[in-house]
Design a protein around this motif. Structure first.
Motif, mmCIF file in Angstrom:
data_model
loop_
_atom_site.group_PDB
_atom_site.id
_atom_site.type_symbol
_atom_site.label_atom_id
_atom_site.label_comp_id
_atom_site.label_asym_id
_atom_site.label_seq_id
_atom_site.Cartn_x
_atom_site.Cartn_y
_atom_site.Cartn_z
ATOM 1 N N GLY A 179 4.965 7.179 -11.895
ATOM 2 C CA GLY A 179 3.601 7.045 -11.370
ATOM 3 C C GLY A 179 3.510 6.324 -10.035
ATOM 4 N N LEU A 180 2.296 6.421 -9.438
ATOM 5 C CA LEU A 180 2.072 5.884 -8.091
ATOM 6 C C LEU A 180 2.217 4.358 -8.026
ATOM 7 N N GLN A 181 1.911 3.716 -9.144
ATOM 8 C CA GLN A 181 2.031 2.255 -9.152
ATOM 9 C C GLN A 181 3.491 1.831 -8.918
ATOM 10 N N TRP A 182 4.374 2.588 -9.526
ATOM 11 C CA TRP A 182 5.818 2.327 -9.339
ATOM 12 C C TRP A 182 6.190 2.513 -7.873
ATOM 13 N N TYR A 183 5.654 3.587 -7.306
ATOM 14 C CA TYR A 183 5.950 3.903 -5.903
ATOM 15 C C TYR A 183 5.400 2.806 -4.992
ATOM 16 N N ARG A 184 4.162 2.398 -5.265
ATOM 17 C CA ARG A 184 3.517 1.384 -4.427
ATOM 18 C C ARG A 184 4.328 0.084 -4.404
ATOM 19 N N ARG A 185 4.892 -0.223 -5.553
ATOM 20 C CA ARG A 185 5.680 -1.456 -5.617
ATOM 21 C C ARG A 185 6.950 -1.401 -4.781
ATOM 22 N N ARG A 186 7.338 -0.211 -4.403
ATOM 23 C CA ARG A 186 8.516 -0.079 -3.539
ATOM 24 C C ARG A 186 8.152 -0.234 -2.050
ATOM 25 N N MET A 187 6.883 -0.346 -1.783
ATOM 26 C CA MET A 187 6.436 -0.453 -0.394
ATOM 27 C C MET A 187 6.397 -1.928 0.032
ATOM 28 N N PRO A 188 6.527 -2.170 1.319
ATOM 29 C CA PRO A 188 6.468 -3.560 1.794
ATOM 30 C C PRO A 188 5.006 -4.026 1.863
ATOM 31 N N PRO A 189 4.755 -5.330 1.842
ATOM 32 C CA PRO A 189 3.388 -5.797 2.063
ATOM 33 C C PRO A 189 2.937 -5.404 3.469
ATOM 34 N N SER A 190 1.697 -5.018 3.591
ATOM 35 C CA SER A 190 1.193 -4.670 4.927
ATOM 36 C C SER A 190 -0.246 -5.148 5.050
ATOM 37 N N LEU A 191 -0.714 -5.175 6.267
ATOM 38 C CA LEU A 191 -2.039 -5.716 6.544
ATOM 39 C C LEU A 191 -3.034 -4.602 6.797
ATOM 40 N N LYS A 192 -4.230 -4.812 6.296
ATOM 41 C CA LYS A 192 -5.274 -3.818 6.512
ATOM 42 C C LYS A 192 -6.430 -4.511 7.228
ATOM 43 N N GLY A 193 -6.993 -3.805 8.189
ATOM 44 C CA GLY A 193 -8.129 -4.375 8.899
ATOM 45 C C GLY A 193 -7.746 -5.583 9.737
ATOM 46 N N GLN A 194 -6.475 -5.684 10.051
ATOM 47 C CA GLN A 194 -6.006 -6.822 10.834
ATOM 48 C C GLN A 194 -6.555 -6.735 12.257
ATOM 49 N N LYS A 195 -6.954 -7.866 12.781
ATOM 50 C CA LYS A 195 -7.430 -7.851 14.156
ATOM 51 C C LYS A 195 -6.208 -7.983 15.055
ATOM 52 N N ALA A 196 -5.464 -6.891 15.166
ATOM 53 C CA ALA A 196 -4.182 -6.956 15.854
ATOM 54 C C ALA A 196 -4.380 -7.042 17.356
ATOM 55 N N HIS A 197 -5.525 -6.621 17.796
ATOM 56 C CA HIS A 197 -5.816 -6.642 19.215
ATOM 57 C C HIS A 197 -7.215 -7.215 19.326
ATOM 58 N N ARG A 226 0.844 -1.200 0.000
ATOM 59 C CA ARG A 226 0.000 0.000 0.000
ATOM 60 C C ARG A 226 0.869 1.236 0.000
ATOM 61 N N LEU A 227 0.345 2.300 -0.554
ATOM 62 C CA LEU A 227 1.081 3.573 -0.520
ATOM 63 C C LEU A 227 1.259 3.988 0.938
ATOM 64 N N PRO A 228 2.344 4.700 1.243
ATOM 65 C CA PRO A 228 2.584 5.022 2.660
ATOM 66 C C PRO A 228 1.484 5.889 3.254
ATOM 67 N N GLN A 229 1.220 5.635 4.514
ATOM 68 C CA GLN A 229 0.258 6.477 5.248
ATOM 69 C C GLN A 229 1.014 7.502 6.084
ATOM 70 N N ALA A 230 2.337 7.353 6.149
ATOM 71 C CA ALA A 230 3.173 8.335 6.860
ATOM 72 C C ALA A 230 4.512 8.443 6.144
ATOM 73 N N LEU A 231 5.053 9.655 6.145
ATOM 74 C CA LEU A 231 6.350 9.890 5.496
ATOM 75 C C LEU A 231 7.299 10.560 6.475
ATOM 76 N N ILE A 232 8.545 10.125 6.456
ATOM 77 C CA ILE A 232 9.592 10.899 7.141
ATOM 78 C C ILE A 232 10.217 11.756 6.049
ATOM 79 N N ILE A 233 9.973 13.042 6.112
ATOM 80 C CA ILE A 233 10.334 13.912 4.986
ATOM 81 C C ILE A 233 11.742 14.493 5.127
#
Ligand SMILES: Nc1ncnc2c1ncn2[C@@H]1O[C@H](COP(=O)(O)OS(=O)(=O)O)[C@@H](OP(=O)(O)O)[C@H]1O
Length: 513
Positions: A239-257, A193-200
């Motif tokens: 493009g954003l697709q290129w950027y997204r591919r540089r991101m690690p796999p991550s979980l969405k909606g995970q029942k982490a707790h 997924r595209l980042p939700q936070a950036l260290i600029i």
């Protein structure tokens, strides 16, 4: 020892496959529901059998009571999944992941997230590529339907274990051990997924330390390297697709707790974002509600650190030109993609080797066009960010404080990112040789909301898991700079710093002498 007896299946179930050790997978005839039909009963005598039944009953009641207690005291543990099934077109290439080649569906392993003492190579043996075509098809279908995936496809048939849905897992065993001891461990689907936070930025502010420390949080995923998507036109054009591919796999909606469904947060850092004028608008165009982290450091020390890096790269480049040796591995970024040569700012007579001669012009003025100085003029760069984003979307992290006492700084970052507190002083230890705090990845079972739960045998720091320091290029020896030049620069920066404090509404208290 009693032998294994498997009772007949109820009429409404059919057998799907059998495993040794009395473990069977069955399917409900009128639905797709699958289950384990797992009986381990002694066959020798009915007395023994009834005693065992009673024992199993007692154990079941005890474990139920323990679970209820765990729920009521909110002491549930959880593990950050470390395996992902990735789609073919997202599969890591061998250059991205040196451990595996992944032409097909794969259980991708984030090695560094494993608790420490199991070697990478031994983990690799336990988890293999999905080779069976039917299994691949099954994974593909599940993925297409958006279902959870069973990352245990690569794990060779459970013989003694059970199905463990990692989302609900409350045990404290390492996932690797859990899986290798015959359990089928199920993981939810992960996507890039595209980042939700950036260290600029800022360059040399402590951006790497911030990212690595933050990554100890179970819900943080970090992009490897620096993507330089927004600051380099040639990357942005991809493009954003290129950027997204540089991101690690991550979980969405995970029942982490048990109570909360929390998404993992992907963080990317490229320090030159802060000083590149086009970047704020480009970031906003991608995601106007993204969280931004800017880590700043006392500007004169930052400029000297910047110079130390440029000099180190310059020396390495020279050595490379003559001996073809590799560049200093610490080079995270230089200014753009220009060849690494120490900037001389148009005056070829100025010495390449001295900070003083580059920072101060022959007429005694500070050279504001020299990059190590101009990057430290924070108020100039922050202006564009404040135009593009509301102030409360930018957290300004004090890099000097992060270096001297990381835990409280990270607590404020967790709060800003709306993460539950998980990073504690136990995650960091001061390494006197390095002269900085290093990182300790606590085994998953020892992490609990807000605190590190260490068994009493581990209370002494020497018995804590081994840690990891940032590499040599982080914490370089700085050149000795003439104190009169340092004073001059501090006086010069005082006014610029005040403007920065005003703009961001925070006073960092940097020395003015
Ligand atoms: N824990 C820990 N370990 C090592 N280094 C630490 C740490 N915390 C902060 N720092 C400071 O980080 C400085 C490097 O900053 P960056 O990572 O932003 O550099 S870069 O711009 O990405 O090249 C680096 O700068 P130098 O000391 O000048 O090398 C460090 O001062």
């Amino acid at each position: 020892m009693g032998s294994v007896v498997t009772p007949p299946l109820p009429n409404n179930y059919e057998k799907l496959g059998a495993y040794e050790g009395g473990r069977q997978i069955v399917k409900h005839k009128s639905s797709d529901k699958k289950a384990n039909w797992n009986f381990l009963l002694p066959s020798s005598s009915s007395t023994k059998r009834s005693k065992l039944t009673l024992l199993i009953f007692c154990l079941a009641i005890t474990s139920l009571l323990i679970s209820l207690h765990a729920l009521s005291t909110d002491s549930s543990l959880y593990i950050k999944p470390t395996f992902f099934l990735v789609q073919e077109d997202d599969a890591p290439t061998s250059s991205e992941n040196p451990y595996i080649e992944a032409p097909h569906y794969f259980s991708q392993i984030e090695w560094e997230r494993f608790s420490g003492d199991v070697s990478k190579s031994s983990q690799l043996k336990s988890f293999q590529e999905i080779t069976d075509d039917n299994e691949k098809m099954k994974a593909q279908n599940q993925m297409g339907n958006g279902n959870e995936l069973n990352a245990a496809y690569g794990i060779d048939g459970g013989t003694t274990g059970a199905d463990v849905n990692i989302e609900d897992y409350t045990g404290d065993e390492d996932i690797g051990v859990l899986a290798t001891s015959g359990n089928r461990v199920k993981f939810p689907k992960a996507t890039r997924r595209l980042p939700q936070a950036l260290i600029i930025g800022v360059r040399k502010g402590g951006t790497r330390a911030l990212l690595e420390m933050l990554h100890l949080h179970p819900l943080i995923q970090k992009a490897a390297g620096e993507a330089h998507f927004f600051d380099r036109d040639e990357n942005y054009a991809k493009g954003l697709q290129w950027y997204r591919r540089r991101m690690p796999p991550s979980l969405k909606g995970q029942k982490a707790h048990l109570e909360n469904r929390v998404d993992e947060i992907t963080v990317e850092k490229s320090p030159s974002y802060f000083v590149t004028p086009e970047v704020p608008e480009r970031v906003r165009a991608m995601n106007a509600s993204i969280r931004l982290l800017l880590i700043v450091r006392e500007p004169v020390t930052r400029a000297i650190s910047d110079f130390a890096q440029l000099r180190s790269h310059s020396l390495a480049a020279k050595a490379n030109a003559t001996s073809r040796t590799k560049l200093d591995g610490g080079a995270e970024e230089d200014y753009g993609k220009k060849p690494i040569i120490l900037p001389m700012c148009g005056n070829p007579t100025r010495s390449l080797s001295s900070f003083e001669s580059l920072a101060i012009l022959p007429d005694g003025r500070v050279d504001m066009s020299w990059r190590p100085i101009s990057v430290s003029l924070y108020h100039r760069h922050i202006a564009a960010w404040l135009e593009a984003f509301p102030r409360d979307q930018i957290l300004i992290v004090d890099g000097d404080q992060l270096a001297s006492n990381p835990a409280p700084v990270l607590a404020s970052v967790e709060k800003f990112l709306k993460l539950r507190p998980a990073l504690t002083p136990t995650h960091f230890y001061f390494n006197a040789t390095k002269g900085f705090y290093c990182l300790r990845s606590l085994p998953p079972g020892q992490q609990v909301d807000g605190m590190a739960m260490l068994p009493s045998s581990m209370n002494h720091p020497s018995s804590l898991p081994e840690g990891k320091c940032l590499r040599e290029s982080k914490g370089r020896r700085h050149p000795r700079v003439d104190p009169s030049v340092v004073h001059k620069l501090r006086r010069f920066f005082a006014e610029h710093n005040r403007r920065f404090y005003e703009m961001v509404g925070e006073d960092f208290g940097w020395p003015e002498e």
